[in-house]
Design an enzyme around this catalytic site. Sequence first.
Site, PDB file in Angstrom:
ATOM      1  CB  CYS A 136      -7.214  14.240  65.665  1.00  0.00           C
ATOM      2  SG  CYS A 136      -8.097  13.001  66.612  1.00  0.00           S
ATOM      3  CB  CYS A 139      -5.820  12.188  68.555  1.00  0.00           C
ATOM      4  SG  CYS A 139      -6.801  11.664  67.169  1.00  0.00           S
ATOM      5  CG  ASP A 140      -3.281  15.268  69.154  1.00  0.00           C
ATOM      6  OD1 ASP A 140      -2.856  14.185  69.591  1.00  0.00           O
ATOM      7  OD2 ASP A 140      -3.152  15.621  67.969  1.00  0.00           O
TER       8      ASP A 140
END
Length: 316
Positions: A136, A139-140
Amino acid sequence: MSKIYDVIVLGAGPAGLAAGLYAGRSRLSVLIVEKGQDGGQISITDEIENYPGQIVDQPESGPSLIARMTEQAKKFGAERVSDTITEVSLEGEVKVLKSAKAEYQARNVIIATGAHSRPIGCKGEAEFTGKGVSYCATCDANFFEDFEVYVVGGGDSAVEEAMYLTKFARKVTIIHRRDELRAAKSIQEKAFKNEKLHFMWDTVVEEVGGDGILSEMTVKNVKTGELTKIVADEDDGMFGVFGFIGTLPNSKIYEGTGLEMDERGYIPTDADMHTNIPGVFAAGDIRVKSLRQVVTAAADGAIAATQAEKYINELK
Ligand code: NAP
């Protein structure tokens, strides 16, 4: 005895929310059950620029599009519950769905539980997930500000997410098993113009490793068989590997229920989203289909809800 809904929708991604909207708008009693956050895979998508009606130079984020879909389904009366269904009984006239905390019943079930990222399949992957390996970018990506990042895959997701990662990482390298991308030409054109984006063709990842944090990786050239060890820059001490090599259906809970699935676990339907079980429909990425997009998921959900209404009327 719990309430018997006209329709229970499993999953609150674009397919499930469109089904909830259409069922609610038809004055059916409808419950959407979602175990995580609404949106499914697009809740972790940075930009969506091909949903009809969007302004091309003002792409919208997945979460923002989904927030409007959720609101719209709610406005038309769809109820929503956060719960994880662990057991389903689909073959009776009343379908029963069980979780650890409750039991839900409905005359129709629309399965819209989508799909999840396929693992890269290399040694060390599970150990380094969350320690350098991710699926992701939204997200990261910020963990890799000014670091090097590798993206595995050659489809739309890999190339789009790699471009997103170039906003954070110092250098992004796409590792693809062939010498040609699968991604749409319009996406490829943008990618080839991006100076921070590099390509490692005909290559697969064999192993990832490091001392607690991802800092080395062995890749193999599939044409020559040559193995190359990639080690993190000494000052960095780590790098990122993002896997975007397609998806697998979230269909485990339907195994053994009489619901037909293909060998990979996707659910075949007819053009009206009927599965092999009366009153059970499938919509979105979990279906056997050729184009998995927000627009096709939403369309599936609308069709499934319309057919569910028809089925209810036939039962009367
Ligand atoms: P995809 O289109 O199935 O592409 C998967 C990529 O991973 C392919 O390039 C494939 O290589 C590679 N791959 C598969 N298995 C592999 C393995 N074991 N090892 C190494 N590489 C492997 O998946 P996706 O990109 O996630 O897209 C899924 C669906 O969502 C598609 O229908 C796509 O069009 C859609 N999508 C659309 C958009 C958009 O329209 N903006 C954005 C994201 C996703 P090969 O090419 O050699 O098969």
